[in-house]
Design a protein around this motif. Structure first.
Motif, PDB file in Angstrom:
ATOM      1  N   ALA A   1       0.723  -1.179  -0.057  1.00 43.52           N
ATOM      2  CA  ALA A   1       0.022  -0.040  -0.033  1.00 43.52           C
ATOM      3  C   ALA A   1       0.880   1.272   0.111  1.00 43.52           C
ATOM      4  O   ALA A   1       0.681   2.124  -0.798  1.00 43.52           O
ATOM      5  N   LEU A   2       1.913   1.375   0.590  1.00 37.82           N
ATOM      6  CA  LEU A   2       2.873   2.391   0.766  1.00 37.82           C
ATOM      7  C   LEU A   2       3.674   2.700  -0.449  1.00 37.82           C
ATOM      8  O   LEU A   2       3.695   3.854  -1.210  1.00 37.82           O
ATOM      9  N   LEU A   3       3.918   1.428  -1.289  1.00 34.48           N
ATOM     10  CA  LEU A   3       4.468   1.592  -2.579  1.00 34.48           C
ATOM     11  C   LEU A   3       3.765   1.989  -3.489  1.00 34.48           C
ATOM     12  O   LEU A   3       4.261   3.075  -4.380  1.00 34.48           O
ATOM     13  N   GLN A   4       2.464   1.689  -3.395  1.00 34.57           N
ATOM     14  CA  GLN A   4       1.437   2.110  -4.173  1.00 34.57           C
ATOM     15  C   GLN A   4       1.175   3.782  -4.133  1.00 34.57           C
ATOM     16  O   GLN A   4       0.863   4.427  -5.030  1.00 34.57           O
ATOM     17  N   ILE A   5       1.350   4.194  -2.952  1.00 36.52           N
ATOM     18  CA  ILE A   5       1.205   5.673  -2.606  1.00 36.52           C
ATOM     19  C   ILE A   5       2.611   6.396  -3.279  1.00 36.52           C
ATOM     20  O   ILE A   5       2.135   7.547  -3.998  1.00 36.52           O
ATOM     21  N   TRP A   6       3.641   5.985  -3.034  1.00 34.28           N
ATOM     22  CA  TRP A   6       4.772   6.702  -3.351  1.00 34.28           C
ATOM     23  C   TRP A   6       5.119   6.644  -4.974  1.00 34.28           C
ATOM     24  O   TRP A   6       5.624   7.524  -5.543  1.00 34.28           O
ATOM     25  N   VAL A   7       4.911   5.442  -5.480  1.00 32.65           N
ATOM     26  CA  VAL A   7       5.195   5.019  -7.044  1.00 32.65           C
ATOM     27  C   VAL A   7       3.600   5.035  -7.768  1.00 32.65           C
ATOM     28  O   VAL A   7       2.935   4.358  -7.362  1.00 32.65           O
ATOM     29  N   SER A   8       3.748   5.787  -8.695  1.00 31.48           N
ATOM     30  CA  SER A   8       2.499   5.982  -9.220  1.00 31.48           C
ATOM     31  C   SER A   8       2.261   4.780 -10.171  1.00 31.48           C
ATOM     32  O   SER A   8       2.803   4.019 -10.217  1.00 31.48           O
ATOM     33  N   LYS A   9       0.671   4.778 -10.354  1.00 30.27           N
ATOM     34  CA  LYS A   9       0.343   3.556 -11.146  1.00 30.27           C
ATOM     35  C   LYS A   9       0.797   3.417 -12.653  1.00 30.27           C
ATOM     36  O   LYS A   9       1.167   2.637 -13.229  1.00 30.27           O
ATOM     37  N   ASP A  10       0.733   4.849 -13.077  1.00 33.69           N
ATOM     38  CA  ASP A  10       1.397   4.868 -14.468  1.00 33.69           C
ATOM     39  C   ASP A  10       2.805   4.412 -14.548  1.00 33.69           C
ATOM     40  O   ASP A  10       3.208   3.880 -15.418  1.00 33.69           O
ATOM     41  N   ARG A  11       3.727   4.792 -13.562  1.00 29.84           N
ATOM     42  CA  ARG A  11       5.009   4.408 -13.373  1.00 29.84           C
ATOM     43  C   ARG A  11       5.107   2.859 -13.514  1.00 29.84           C
ATOM     44  O   ARG A  11       6.058   2.471 -14.169  1.00 29.84           O
TER      45      ARG A  11
ATOM     46  N   GLY B   1      -1.640  -5.601  -5.871  1.00 32.12           N
ATOM     47  CA  GLY B   1      -1.334  -4.368  -6.212  1.00 32.12           C
ATOM     48  C   GLY B   1      -0.794  -4.161  -7.883  1.00 32.12           C
ATOM     49  O   GLY B   1      -1.074  -3.143  -8.273  1.00 32.12           O
ATOM     50  N   LEU B   2      -0.163  -5.228  -8.287  1.00 31.25           N
ATOM     51  CA  LEU B   2      -0.005  -5.249  -9.772  1.00 31.25           C
ATOM     52  C   LEU B   2      -0.987  -5.040 -10.313  1.00 31.25           C
ATOM     53  O   LEU B   2      -1.038  -4.284 -11.550  1.00 31.25           O
ATOM     54  N   PHE B   3      -2.104  -5.785 -10.380  1.00 32.02           N
ATOM     55  CA  PHE B   3      -3.517  -5.709 -10.865  1.00 32.02           C
ATOM     56  C   PHE B   3      -4.034  -4.302 -11.021  1.00 32.02           C
ATOM     57  O   PHE B   3      -4.736  -3.683 -11.771  1.00 32.02           O
ATOM     58  N   LYS B   4      -4.135  -3.809  -9.674  1.00 36.77           N
ATOM     59  CA  LYS B   4      -4.476  -2.563  -9.327  1.00 36.77           C
ATOM     60  C   LYS B   4      -3.831  -1.640 -10.229  1.00 36.77           C
ATOM     61  O   LYS B   4      -4.437  -0.589 -10.698  1.00 36.77           O
ATOM     62  N   SER B   5      -2.620  -1.689 -10.331  1.00 38.77           N
ATOM     63  CA  SER B   5      -1.914  -0.792 -10.900  1.00 38.77           C
ATOM     64  C   SER B   5      -1.959  -0.743 -12.518  1.00 38.77           C
ATOM     65  O   SER B   5      -1.305   0.065 -13.134  1.00 38.77           O
ATOM     66  N   GLY B   6      -2.664  -1.776 -12.803  1.00 40.18           N
ATOM     67  CA  GLY B   6      -2.687  -2.043 -14.440  1.00 40.18           C
ATOM     68  C   GLY B   6      -1.568  -2.822 -15.062  1.00 40.18           C
ATOM     69  O   GLY B   6      -1.447  -2.726 -16.389  1.00 40.18           O
ATOM     70  N   ALA B   7      -0.971  -3.720 -14.516  1.00 42.03           N
ATOM     71  CA  ALA B   7       0.442  -4.393 -14.965  1.00 42.03           C
ATOM     72  C   ALA B   7      -0.342  -5.298 -15.783  1.00 42.03           C
ATOM     73  O   ALA B   7      -1.440  -5.697 -15.652  1.00 42.03           O
TER      74      ALA B   7
END
Length: 166
Positions: free
Chosen positions: A37-47, A84-90
């Protein structure tokens, strides 16, 4: 012989071991979920999407397998990262390849295999596992399994969002 197996001392020992392992795995699951969750806050989904998305699905699967092979996670810790990967659009093939390699091909397992079996069996195991994870990721992607997994992840997050507003 069986009457000696089910003594109070043995049952207490088994119960204590179970509680210890349960607590350890539960704490690990919570800690990894928090870090994701922290990683998803610091690193954007686009990145994350840009780093893991390549024009060819084979490249995506290889990247996912590489990421999984360097993460020291067990299967309990891999699931929050996968979500988290799925939520980020990987990409699906990369995420599934990550799921396959993370718990069975990580630095701890490689070190144990080297110590117990030597370099040749370790290299053979690593190559077979790596190639298998890539093939499974590509196969499941080709068969269209992404529609089942991504819809389940969307429903899960929709339910979490609606329950947090109550």
């Amino acid at each position: 012989m069986l009457e000696n197996l089910f003594t109070v001392e043995n049952l207490l020992s088994v119960g204590g071991t179970f509680l210890y392992l349960f607590g350890e795995l539960f704490a690990l699951f919570i800690a990894i979920s928090f870090l994701v969750a922290l990683l998803q806050i610091w690193v954007s989904k686009d990145r994350i999407k840009r780093l893991l998305t390549r024009p060819h699905k084979v490249e995506n699967a290889i990247l996912g397998a590489l990421l999984g092979s360097v993460t020291p996670f067990c299967s309990c810790s891999t699931i929050p990262v996968l979500v988290g990967l799925f939520k980020s659009g990987a990409p699906f093939s990369g995420a599934i390849s990550f799921l396959m390699t993370s718990p069975i091909l990580n630095p701890a397992i490689i070190a144990l295999l080297l110590v117990f079996f030597g370099p040749l069996p370790t290299v053979v195991y690593a190559l077979i596992t790596f190639v298998f994870a890539i093939c499974v990721g590509l196969l499941l992607d080709k068969l269209g399994f992404s529609r089942y997994v991504t819809s389940a992840v969307e429903v899960m997050f929709r339910n979490l969002d609606s329950s947090s507003t109550v």
